[in-house]
Design an enzyme around this catalytic site. Structure first.
Site, PDB file in Angstrom:
ATOM      1  CG  HIS A 187      -0.335   0.364   2.522  1.00  0.00           C
ATOM      2  ND1 HIS A 187      -0.217   1.672   2.966  1.00  0.00           N
ATOM      3  CD2 HIS A 187       0.195  -0.402   3.515  1.00  0.00           C
ATOM      4  CE1 HIS A 187       0.338   1.686   4.168  1.00  0.00           C
ATOM      5  NE2 HIS A 187       0.609   0.446   4.528  1.00  0.00           N
ATOM      6  CG  ASP A 214       3.022   1.846   7.755  1.00  0.00           C
ATOM      7  OD1 ASP A 214       2.607   1.237   6.769  1.00  0.00           O
ATOM      8  OD2 ASP A 214       2.317   2.101   8.757  1.00  0.00           O
ATOM      9  CD  GLU A 220      -2.585  -0.846   5.672  1.00  0.00           C
ATOM     10  OE1 GLU A 220      -2.384  -1.809   6.430  1.00  0.00           O
ATOM     11  OE2 GLU A 220      -2.311   0.337   5.982  1.00  0.00           O
ATOM     12  CD  GLU A 221      -1.632   3.146   7.438  1.00  0.00           C
ATOM     13  OE1 GLU A 221      -2.260   2.590   8.362  1.00  0.00           O
ATOM     14  OE2 GLU A 221      -0.399   3.037   7.293  1.00  0.00           O
ATOM     15  CG  ASP A 273       2.120  -2.604   5.576  1.00  0.00           C
ATOM     16  OD1 ASP A 273       2.889  -1.627   5.682  1.00  0.00           O
ATOM     17  OD2 ASP A 273       0.922  -2.566   5.894  1.00  0.00           O
ATOM     18  CG  HIS A 301       0.359   4.616  12.033  1.00  0.00           C
ATOM     19  ND1 HIS A 301      -0.591   3.772  12.570  1.00  0.00           N
ATOM     20  CD2 HIS A 301       0.607   4.131  10.777  1.00  0.00           C
ATOM     21  CE1 HIS A 301      -0.893   2.829  11.684  1.00  0.00           C
ATOM     22  NE2 HIS A 301      -0.175   3.028  10.591  1.00  0.00           N
TER      23      HIS A 301
END
Length: 368
Positions: free
Chosen positions: A183, A200, A234-235, A262, A337
């Site tokens: 992703h 990520d 995806e998130e 990922d 994140h």
């Protein structure tokens, strides 16, 4: 060739299963139906609640609002496989000469360049201000890389939000499909904040992109059709990949294997991790055999829980799926994140090993 007999059984079972899918009363359009386990019937909530309750706490979830039938189609596919021969994988890799000739062309410089470009977007949040520009870059870059082989097709897969997924296809002599995926969206400590998403998941994207470049420039002609998926959303609850596999299930696409990556660039233990839950045991076993053949790293295994990445969408659809990552859960990057998930945290020699594995996997999988 096994697609016809499976699809014949699936065509009998699928309508019955879909008819049994409960019709969830749908509230106002701004609400989303979210699941946090296979048993969870789902809860309606806002986009902000998704982030606050799950994303910010690193809790896996699926947003099933637009794909409520996916699990039922997966159940139908699994039922069909009980009546027909399932996919079988080789007991060991057997195409090393061909694969190694391609692997020598993998370039770390490309991995570094593309990761830097992706991380330079302020963020790549699927509902954010940079969703469209990041998706344009993704499509244009995939198309440019694929242009070395005119047989390769590249398309955007549209969603209900303004960040399409991108799919490149190297056609084989068989219509049966092998997928590698990653992703390309990112998220930070807020939905509008800085989110370079270097590990990520720029690191996963560039692995798949470099594998595509190597095979495209070699004019590689597989037996099975090879697809390179770059998912958005995806998130937000595996939105892009769920849409894709929902479409594939409805269309009767026969997927032999889907290997998702990922995060490939942060590994204190210097391993390649294969996650064993919500994935296909036989495919995992085969991939674990490839790691010492095509990389210099040892294999680690772990479990990552429900909906931890896009392989879970393929698994929900009843397809053989695997998730390959850079590290076990306990020692994974503490920076994801957040604004700290920067290029400086990425080990490109490690990313390179993932790229080599991906090329090796694609060559071996060409002959499933």
């Amino acid at each position: 060739m096994v697609a016809f007999s499976r699809l014949a059984v699936l065509g009998t079972v699928l309508p019955l299963v879909l008819a049994a899918v409960p019709s969830e009363p749908r509230p106002a359009t701004e609400l989303r139906l979210v699941k946090t386990s296979e048993e969870d019937p789902g809860t309606w909530m806002t986009e902000e609640e998704k982030f606050e309750k799950f994303t910010s706490k690193r809790i896996g979830f699926m947003d099933i609002t637009d794909t409520m039938e996916l699990e039922a189609m997966g159940a139908a596919r699994r039922a069909a496989k009980l009546q027909q021969r399932a996919v079988t994988y080789p007991s060991a890799p057997s195409h090393q000469t061909q694969a190694n000739a391609l692997i020598k062309n993998v370039k770390q410089a490309n991995l570094e360049s593309w990761t830097n470009t992706l991380a330079n977007f302020y963020n790549r949040y699927y509902r954010g201000s940079y969703a469209a520009t990041s998706s344009s870059w993704m499509y244009n870059t995939v198309a440019s890389v694929a242009s070395a082989n005119t047989a390769i097709t590249v398309k955007q897969f549209a969603h209900s939000y303004s960040q399409p997924s991108v799919i490149a296809t190297i056609p084989g002599t068989s219509s049966e499909v092998v997928i590698v995926s990653a992703h390309y969206d990112s998220i930070g400590s807020t939905t509008s904040g800085r989110a370079p998403g270097a590990d990520d998941n720029a690191s996963g994207v560039v692995v798949v992109l470099e594998a595509l470049r190597v095979l495209a420039e070699a004019k590689y002609a597989p037996a099975n059709t090879l697809e390179f998926h770059f998912y958005s959303g995806e998130e937000g609850g595996l939105l892009g990949s769920r849409d894709v596999f929902n479409s594939y299930s409805r269309s009767g696409v026969e997927v032999l294997a889907a290997m998702n990556q990922d995060m490939t660039g942060f590994s204190p233990n210097n391993v390649i991790a294969v996650f064993t839950d919500y994935s296909d045991t036989n495919l995992n076993t085969f991939i674990k055999k490839l790691v010492p053949v095509y990389t210099s790293l040892p294999v680690s295994t772990d479990r990552c829980g429900y909906a931890c990445s896009d392989h879970a969408s393929a698994y929900s659809a009843g397809y053989p799926a695997a998730y390959v990552c850079d590290e076990n859960i306990r020692d994974s990057s503490p920076y994801i994140h957040s604004a700290q998930d920067t290029v400086s945290t990425v080990s490109f020699p490690h990313v390179l090993e993932h790229a080599k594995l991906t090329v090796g996997f694609l060559v071996e999988a060409s002959y499933f």
